[in-house]
Design an enzyme around this catalytic site. Sequence first.
Site, PDB file in Angstrom:
ATOM      1  N   ASN A 127      30.246  30.613  40.935  1.00  0.00           N
ATOM      2  CA  ASN A 127      31.562  29.941  40.939  1.00  0.00           C
ATOM      3  C   ASN A 127      31.731  29.170  42.245  1.00  0.00           C
ATOM      4  OD1 ASN A 127      32.911  31.760  42.946  1.00  0.00           O
ATOM      5  ND2 ASN A 127      32.369  33.256  41.381  1.00  0.00           N
ATOM      6  N   LYS A 151      45.182  47.685  38.694  1.00  0.00           N
ATOM      7  CA  LYS A 151      44.044  48.091  39.545  1.00  0.00           C
ATOM      8  C   LYS A 151      44.430  49.243  40.462  1.00  0.00           C
ATOM      9  CE  LYS A 151      41.525  43.923  39.239  1.00  0.00           C
ATOM     10  NZ  LYS A 151      40.114  43.645  39.170  1.00  0.00           N
ATOM     11  N   LYS A 158      48.126  42.769  37.956  1.00  0.00           N
ATOM     12  CA  LYS A 158      46.861  43.143  38.610  1.00  0.00           C
ATOM     13  C   LYS A 158      47.113  44.251  39.638  1.00  0.00           C
ATOM     14  CE  LYS A 158      42.744  40.983  40.566  1.00  0.00           C
ATOM     15  NZ  LYS A 158      42.052  39.769  40.946  1.00  0.00           N
ATOM     16  N   ILE A 200      34.747  45.920  41.270  1.00  0.00           N
ATOM     17  CA  ILE A 200      34.572  46.564  42.580  1.00  0.00           C
ATOM     18  C   ILE A 200      35.913  47.069  43.123  1.00  0.00           C
ATOM     19  CG2 ILE A 200      33.768  46.193  44.961  1.00  0.00           C
ATOM     20  CD1 ILE A 200      31.833  44.063  43.823  1.00  0.00           C
TER      21      ILE A 200
END
Length: 397
Positions: A210, A341, A337, A307
């Site tokens: 990317n 997470k 998020k 991760i």
Amino acid sequence: MKTLTNKNIVLGVSGSIAAYKSPDIVRRLQDLGAEVRVVLTAGGAEFVSERSLQAVSKNKVHDNLWDKEAELSMGHIELAKWADAVVIAPASANTIAKLCHGKADDLLTTLILATAAKVLIAPAMNQQMYGSLATQDNLKLLENRSMVIAKPEFGEQACGDIGEGRLAEPTSIALQIAGLFQNTKLAGKNVMITLGATIEAIDPVRFISNHSSGKMGMALASACAEAGATVTLIIGAISVAVESRAKGILVTSASEMLKAVNDNISEQDIFISCAAVADYRPTNIAKNKIKKDRETVSIDLVRNPDILSNICQMKDKPVCIGFAAETENLLENAKNKLKNKGCDAIILNDVSNSKIGLKSDQNEVFFITDKVCEKIEINSKIIIAKKLVIKISETLM
Ligand SMILES: Cc1cc2nc3c(=O)[nH]c(=O)nc-3n(C[C@H](O)[C@H](O)[C@H](O)COP(=O)(O)O)c2cc1C
């Protein structure tokens, strides 16, 4: 209380009419406990006497790059190493321009190149000179090189003009220098930052990746190091120089990045996930270069490890901060998020705007926790990183 006790300050005085205020700056620095040595340019000496500065600083004034009496005749190195901070007040337009070009044609500019100390610049000049595109661009450049600018004030000037360009007040300059030494709560902490793009191999020569440049992560590394943290970087593909004060571990794929993070996470106090980790990787990496003998080819992809989520689920997890690069429903996606997470903060940026985000030198972000959602307006990534470090220190430590 701000203090400069046990701090060595070099005061550079250059050729601005406001140089007559420099003995007062020496006194205000001493009031805060600093030991002050003065470096006077030839321009500065036109506006203030060496004798006054010597009397108030109680030290010899340094005005000559070629001083035979300096240690090993290298006064610039001696002063550069002695200083905890160098302040140029007043800083003339000429001296500011010379710093931008890395010129070293007098004692002051040479010692600035030779020092690792913090540098504060206090411009003082006619309002038109201050507002000129050249001076404004030059000041931005110095700020991006981590020098701090003590903004001049608005008011009546020696030439009779009214505008911005009057030297900041001596007391304010002294306090701003003392502020440079105020530790954030990051001092002494271990910070790990992942940055750059991961590279997922398709065959021995091709890959999926990317546009991440690593600029935001590297700016954070510099800001954390400046705040006194010990920084470990897990570095993917980047197009920016590595911060020399950090320990760098180079990785290629998301799996390698996860391993490097896991191997080093136990001693970390803060984990900042800034890398653009590929969500998917090719299920199989072809052993040999894929031949161009078919009309269409499809590549099976498998999900990469997450991760940030992995680290957030650790039993004794560090403070975890993630980045959300979004293109739509920005705040809603970022808040989801944060929750999904289980991290302590999310830094949101809008990557659909080409002026900011991926590859750009600029950014505009929201700093989001379960209690705060604050916008940090568009600025260089270096300044954004400094503001983020303050936010992290204020809200998460
Ligand atoms: C009377 C007079 C006043 C000046 N005042 C300023 C000033 O306030 N700020 C500034 O940037 N330059 C000022 N200048 C121009 C600088 O003194 C000149 O650019 C000089 O080369 C600066 O040298 P230095 O940067 O090595 O100290 C002034 C010049 C004169 C003749």
